[in-house]
Design a protein around this motif. Structure first.
Motif, PDB file in Angstrom:
ATOM      1  N   MET A 128      -2.593  -5.101   2.982  1.00 47.12           N
ATOM      2  CA  MET A 128      -1.817  -5.381   1.768  1.00 47.12           C
ATOM      3  C   MET A 128      -2.376  -4.618   0.579  1.00 47.12           C
ATOM      4  O   MET A 128      -1.619  -4.089  -0.245  1.00 47.12           O
ATOM      5  N   ALA A 129      -3.713  -4.536   0.490  1.00 45.35           N
ATOM      6  CA  ALA A 129      -4.325  -3.779  -0.611  1.00 45.35           C
ATOM      7  C   ALA A 129      -3.899  -2.305  -0.547  1.00 45.35           C
ATOM      8  O   ALA A 129      -3.612  -1.686  -1.567  1.00 45.35           O
ATOM      9  N   ARG A 130      -3.826  -1.773   0.683  1.00 46.81           N
ATOM     10  CA  ARG A 130      -3.426  -0.376   0.836  1.00 46.81           C
ATOM     11  C   ARG A 130      -1.968  -0.175   0.429  1.00 46.81           C
ATOM     12  O   ARG A 130      -1.650   0.733  -0.339  1.00 46.81           O
ATOM     13  N   TRP A 131      -1.074  -1.051   0.897  1.00 48.25           N
ATOM     14  CA  TRP A 131       0.347  -0.936   0.513  1.00 48.25           C
ATOM     15  C   TRP A 131       0.501  -1.048  -0.998  1.00 48.25           C
ATOM     16  O   TRP A 131       1.276  -0.316  -1.602  1.00 48.25           O
ATOM     17  N   ARG A 132      -0.271  -1.950  -1.619  1.00 54.22           N
ATOM     18  CA  ARG A 132      -0.175  -2.125  -3.076  1.00 54.22           C
ATOM     19  C   ARG A 132      -0.608  -0.853  -3.795  1.00 54.22           C
ATOM     20  O   ARG A 132      -0.056  -0.498  -4.829  1.00 54.22           O
ATOM     21  N   SER A 133      -1.623  -0.189  -3.241  1.00 56.62           N
ATOM     22  CA  SER A 133      -2.095   1.005  -3.944  1.00 56.62           C
ATOM     23  C   SER A 133      -1.157   2.192  -3.702  1.00 56.62           C
ATOM     24  O   SER A 133      -1.109   3.117  -4.499  1.00 56.62           O
ATOM     25  N   GLU A 134      -0.405   2.140  -2.611  1.00 55.26           N
ATOM     26  CA  GLU A 134       0.499   3.254  -2.310  1.00 55.26           C
ATOM     27  C   GLU A 134       1.890   3.098  -2.897  1.00 55.26           C
ATOM     28  O   GLU A 134       2.529   4.082  -3.259  1.00 55.26           O
ATOM     29  N   PHE A 135       2.383   1.848  -2.959  1.00 54.47           N
ATOM     30  CA  PHE A 135       3.779   1.626  -3.352  1.00 54.47           C
ATOM     31  C   PHE A 135       3.911   0.582  -4.458  1.00 54.47           C
ATOM     32  O   PHE A 135       3.499  -0.552  -4.269  1.00 54.47           O
ATOM     33  N   PRO A 136       4.529   0.971  -5.581  1.00 60.79           N
ATOM     34  CA  PRO A 136       4.718   0.004  -6.671  1.00 60.79           C
ATOM     35  C   PRO A 136       5.542  -1.209  -6.239  1.00 60.79           C
ATOM     36  O   PRO A 136       5.382  -2.301  -6.799  1.00 60.79           O
ATOM     37  N   GLU A 137       6.397  -1.042  -5.217  1.00 58.84           N
ATOM     38  CA  GLU A 137       7.230  -2.153  -4.733  1.00 58.84           C
ATOM     39  C   GLU A 137       6.391  -3.315  -4.194  1.00 58.84           C
ATOM     40  O   GLU A 137       6.889  -4.431  -4.036  1.00 58.84           O
ATOM     41  N   PHE A 138       5.121  -3.060  -3.890  1.00 55.47           N
ATOM     42  CA  PHE A 138       4.275  -4.108  -3.306  1.00 55.47           C
ATOM     43  C   PHE A 138       3.463  -4.887  -4.334  1.00 55.47           C
ATOM     44  O   PHE A 138       2.709  -5.790  -3.972  1.00 55.47           O
ATOM     45  N   GLU A 139       3.631  -4.532  -5.598  1.00 56.56           N
ATOM     46  CA  GLU A 139       2.868  -5.147  -6.692  1.00 56.56           C
ATOM     47  C   GLU A 139       2.797  -6.683  -6.582  1.00 56.56           C
ATOM     48  O   GLU A 139       1.730  -7.272  -6.690  1.00 56.56           O
ATOM     49  N   ASP A 140       3.942  -7.319  -6.370  1.00 57.25           N
ATOM     50  CA  ASP A 140       3.969  -8.782  -6.350  1.00 57.25           C
ATOM     51  C   ASP A 140       4.074  -9.374  -4.941  1.00 57.25           C
ATOM     52  O   ASP A 140       4.335 -10.561  -4.789  1.00 57.25           O
ATOM     53  N   MET A 141       3.884  -8.545  -3.925  1.00 58.88           N
ATOM     54  CA  MET A 141       3.951  -9.043  -2.549  1.00 58.88           C
ATOM     55  C   MET A 141       2.746  -9.935  -2.242  1.00 58.88           C
ATOM     56  O   MET A 141       1.649  -9.717  -2.763  1.00 58.88           O
ATOM     57  N   VAL A 142       2.987 -10.894  -1.368  1.00 56.07           N
ATOM     58  CA  VAL A 142       1.925 -11.807  -0.942  1.00 56.07           C
ATOM     59  C   VAL A 142       1.777 -11.690   0.576  1.00 56.07           C
ATOM     60  O   VAL A 142       2.780 -11.556   1.282  1.00 56.07           O
ATOM     61  N   VAL A 143       0.543 -11.699   1.049  1.00 59.90           N
ATOM     62  CA  VAL A 143       0.338 -11.726   2.497  1.00 59.90           C
ATOM     63  C   VAL A 143      -0.159 -13.120   2.897  1.00 59.90           C
ATOM     64  O   VAL A 143      -1.084 -13.663   2.294  1.00 59.90           O
ATOM     65  N   ASN A 144       0.519 -13.715   3.884  1.00 60.94           N
ATOM     66  CA  ASN A 144       0.135 -15.034   4.380  1.00 60.94           C
ATOM     67  C   ASN A 144      -0.768 -14.870   5.600  1.00 60.94           C
ATOM     68  O   ASN A 144      -0.452 -14.096   6.499  1.00 60.94           O
ATOM     69  N   VAL A 145      -1.865 -15.617   5.618  1.00 59.26           N
ATOM     70  CA  VAL A 145      -2.786 -15.584   6.753  1.00 59.26           C
ATOM     71  C   VAL A 145      -2.975 -17.012   7.258  1.00 59.26           C
ATOM     72  O   VAL A 145      -3.231 -17.924   6.470  1.00 59.26           O
TER      73      VAL A 145
END
Ligand code: C2E
Ligand code: MG
Ligand code: MG
Ligand code: MG
Length: 289
Positions: free
Chosen positions: A102-119
């Motif tokens: 998730m950290a990688r997607w956030r750094s690559e794509f602005p669309e992931f700014e507010d995404m949450v990953v559930n574990v």
């Protein structure tokens, strides 16, 4: 046979039972090398806004690529690993991997700014003394903001020792992660604890959602869970949404989120960005589970 042979020689195992016991034993042995051999991988299933189908986050779901058995379902090996304690190292790997992705997607794509990953957490993990430090360390090492991680626990995990669980959840909450109750409705949570736990989301179990469009009783359960959650200030995510009819009913009940094959199956990490850019599940993305 047992009767013919008399009580002294009573057959307590039949072949099916023996086979199952051997199978569990083999899984347990193979699990010992699975982490080192890099046999685990994560799949991600989108969680969407039930009204507009926009993806708001993903649940990380672990898979085991077994050299002989092929892909083994977590329903098979997670319970075994809980029994042996292997879940502690598997769970730590899942947490790290999911936060790193998730950290990688956030750094690559602005669309992931507010995404949450559930574990998903297991009972053993929650009661592990160093759990809060482990989560804080993983967030620091991966650079994922705490608000982008949501930990899923089940009612059963909480009700074994509610006071202890509440304390553990409070300490997790203090570092800023989100918390949710998974498979809600299948355990036996006491409503008084439900309002005491520092959780922000309830996930309504698939068993109610899958039958809600055909059985009025199940519809009423979902309706009641949504009302209860909202009155406690919690958000609701419906699990196992497979039909458009269910999506519409849930959206009319003002349920916030949905997860299920209607939107997408769990997909491999490399297919996650395409899901976000392309709305939900293009047919070309078959999913892996
Ligand atoms: P869960 O946390 O309730 O995850 C949801 C399960 O429902 C997933 O099964 C998912 O693939 C399945 N599912 C989602 N949408 C649908 C649908 O529309 N229809 C149907 N029939 N099923 C749907 P999966 O991936 O096999 O995982 C099973 C369980 O294994 C999980 O249930 C969770 O309890 C456990 N699990 C998975 N990954 C982990 C993990 O990393 N750690 C721990 N402790 N448990 C895990
Ligand atoms: Mg879950
Ligand atoms: Mg669930
Ligand atoms: Mg479930």
């Amino acid at each position: 046979h047992a009767r013919e042979e008399g009580w002294g020689n009573m057959v307590i195992f039949n072949e099916g039972m023996l086979e199952r016991a051997m199978n569990l034993m083999h899984i347990e042995m193979d699990l010992y090398r699975a982490l080192d051999m890099g046999e685990f991988f994560l799949t991600y299933q989108p969680i969407v806004n039930i009204g507009c189908r926009t993806i708001t986050g993903f649940e990380a779901l672990v898979r085991w690529r077994h050299p002989e058995r092929g892909t083994v379902s977590p329903a098979e090996f997670i319970p075994v690993s809980e029994g042996t304690g292997q879940i502690l190292s598997i769970g730590k790997w899942v947490l790290y991997e999911a936060c790193r992705d998730m950290a990688r997607w956030r750094s690559e794509f602005p669309e992931f700014e507010d995404m949450v990953v559930n574990v998903n957490l297991s009972a053993r993990q929650l009661s592990q003394p160093g759990m809060v430090d482990q989560v804080a360390d993983v967030l620091r090492e991966t650079g994922l903001p705490a608000r982008c991680l949501r930990l899923e626990v089940t009612e059963t995990m909480l009700m074994g020792n509610p006071e202890f669980a509440n304390m553990a959840l409070r300490r997790l909450k203090e570092i800023g992660v989100k918390l949710c109750i998974d498979d809600f409705g299948t355990g036996y949570s006491s409503l008084s604890y439900l309002q005491a736990f520092p959780i922000d989301t309830l996930k309504v179990d698939r068993s109610f959602v899958s039958k809600m469009s055909r059985e009025p009783g199940n519809f009423k359960i979902v309706q009641a869970v949504v009302a209860l959650a909202h009155s406690l200030g919690l958000e609701v995510v419906a699990e196992g949404v497979e039909e458009e009819e269910q999506r519409i009913m849930l959206s009319e009940l003002r349920c916030e989120g949905g997860q299920g094959f209607l939107f997408s199956r769990p997909v491999r990490a490399e297919d996650v960005p395409a899901l976000v850019f392309g709305g939900t599940a293009p047919d070309s993305l078959k999913g892996v589970a």
